[in-house]
Design a protein around this motif. Sequence first.
Motif, PDB file in Angstrom:
ATOM      1  N   GLN A 265       0.831  -1.203   0.000  1.00 39.37           N
ATOM      2  CA  GLN A 265       0.000   0.000   0.000  1.00 39.37           C
ATOM      3  C   GLN A 265       0.869   1.258   0.000  1.00 39.37           C
ATOM      4  O   GLN A 265       0.590   2.218  -0.711  1.00 39.37           O
ATOM      5  CB  GLN A 265      -0.918  -0.013   1.222  1.00 39.37           C
ATOM      6  CG  GLN A 265      -1.901   1.133   1.269  1.00 39.37           C
ATOM      7  CD  GLN A 265      -2.786   1.060   2.485  1.00 39.37           C
ATOM      8  OE1 GLN A 265      -2.340   0.695   3.572  1.00 39.37           O
ATOM      9  NE2 GLN A 265      -4.047   1.400   2.309  1.00 39.37           N
ATOM     10  N   GLU A 266       1.934   1.242   0.776  1.00 38.83           N
ATOM     11  CA  GLU A 266       2.858   2.373   0.836  1.00 38.83           C
ATOM     12  C   GLU A 266       3.533   2.583  -0.519  1.00 38.83           C
ATOM     13  O   GLU A 266       3.639   3.704  -1.001  1.00 38.83           O
ATOM     14  CB  GLU A 266       3.908   2.103   1.914  1.00 38.83           C
ATOM     15  CG  GLU A 266       4.861   3.231   2.156  1.00 38.83           C
ATOM     16  CD  GLU A 266       5.867   2.884   3.246  1.00 38.83           C
ATOM     17  OE1 GLU A 266       7.063   3.155   3.024  1.00 38.83           O
ATOM     18  OE2 GLU A 266       5.460   2.343   4.287  1.00 38.83           O
ATOM     19  N   LYS A 267       3.964   1.494  -1.147  1.00 40.76           N
ATOM     20  CA  LYS A 267       4.627   1.569  -2.453  1.00 40.76           C
ATOM     21  C   LYS A 267       3.674   2.084  -3.522  1.00 40.76           C
ATOM     22  O   LYS A 267       4.064   2.852  -4.388  1.00 40.76           O
ATOM     23  CB  LYS A 267       5.170   0.196  -2.848  1.00 40.76           C
ATOM     24  CG  LYS A 267       5.822   0.170  -4.226  1.00 40.76           C
ATOM     25  CD  LYS A 267       6.387  -1.179  -4.543  1.00 40.76           C
ATOM     26  CE  LYS A 267       6.953  -1.341  -5.921  1.00 40.76           C
ATOM     27  NZ  LYS A 267       7.479  -0.206  -6.593  1.00 40.76           N
ATOM     28  N   GLU A 268       2.408   1.670  -3.463  1.00 39.49           N
ATOM     29  CA  GLU A 268       1.437   2.013  -4.502  1.00 39.49           C
ATOM     30  C   GLU A 268       0.577   3.231  -4.137  1.00 39.49           C
ATOM     31  O   GLU A 268      -0.407   3.518  -4.815  1.00 39.49           O
ATOM     32  CB  GLU A 268       0.524   0.812  -4.779  1.00 39.49           C
ATOM     33  CG  GLU A 268       1.251  -0.428  -5.252  1.00 39.49           C
ATOM     34  CD  GLU A 268       1.956  -0.246  -6.590  1.00 39.49           C
ATOM     35  OE1 GLU A 268       1.597   0.681  -7.356  1.00 39.49           O
ATOM     36  OE2 GLU A 268       2.872  -1.030  -6.890  1.00 39.49           O
ATOM     37  N   ASN A 269       0.898   3.914  -3.055  1.00 40.60           N
ATOM     38  CA  ASN A 269       0.136   5.082  -2.598  1.00 40.60           C
ATOM     39  C   ASN A 269      -1.351   4.778  -2.429  1.00 40.60           C
ATOM     40  O   ASN A 269      -2.205   5.579  -2.798  1.00 40.60           O
ATOM     41  CB  ASN A 269       0.337   6.268  -3.541  1.00 40.60           C
ATOM     42  CG  ASN A 269       1.761   6.763  -3.564  1.00 40.60           C
ATOM     43  OD1 ASN A 269       2.415   6.806  -2.528  1.00 40.60           O
ATOM     44  ND2 ASN A 269       2.249   7.113  -4.730  1.00 40.60           N
ATOM     45  N   GLY A 270      -1.652   3.583  -1.916  1.00 42.66           N
ATOM     46  CA  GLY A 270      -3.031   3.212  -1.626  1.00 42.66           C
ATOM     47  C   GLY A 270      -3.800   2.634  -2.798  1.00 42.66           C
ATOM     48  O   GLY A 270      -4.934   2.188  -2.632  1.00 42.66           O
TER      49      GLY A 270
ATOM     50  N   ASN B  54      -8.687  -0.657   3.042  1.00 41.96           N
ATOM     51  CA  ASN B  54      -7.384  -0.012   2.946  1.00 41.96           C
ATOM     52  C   ASN B  54      -6.731   0.230   4.300  1.00 41.96           C
ATOM     53  O   ASN B  54      -5.785   0.979   4.402  1.00 41.96           O
ATOM     54  CB  ASN B  54      -7.488   1.297   2.165  1.00 41.96           C
ATOM     55  CG  ASN B  54      -8.501   2.237   2.769  1.00 41.96           C
ATOM     56  OD1 ASN B  54      -9.011   1.996   3.867  1.00 41.96           O
ATOM     57  ND2 ASN B  54      -8.804   3.303   2.060  1.00 41.96           N
TER      58      ASN B  54
END
Length: 149
Positions: free
Chosen positions: A70-75, A126
């Motif tokens: 989630q951090e890598k893909e900005n949610g 999320n």
Amino acid sequence: MSLDKIVAISGKPGLYELQTQTRTGFVAKSLLDGKKITVGMRSNVSVLSEIAIYTLQEEMPLREVFAKIQEKENGGETAVKHKDSKDKLEEYFFEVLPDYDEDRVYPSDIKKVVQWYNLLVKNGFNDFTDTTETSEENTEVTAEETKED
């Protein structure tokens, strides 16, 4: 909705949300199509909150892996899809979790993690924080505040 209520059922595609318990098992709702199914006690069921990924040091809970994605893909959903090539999936997973154990985490496991993450995000899930840690922290703060009064 927490990962404690999300399950993977062996032999069934996708993920399911636990709805209610019955005498012979439970009722679950598919996150893929929204249909409800009855699952018997003999079915092989895995609760997502109890799944972990092998790393070189220790096992990492799936919720932490999801949080890193989630951090890598900005949610948003992942840049790779679960049907991409084995090499592309392994490269992506190495970016997310550089110390995962390549000998014990198979490409099929990576496919499931990517597919499950995308399915959860698509269904509005999320929040991958650990609910038990949050409640323990709140209890500690309350106890400290009580001592000060």
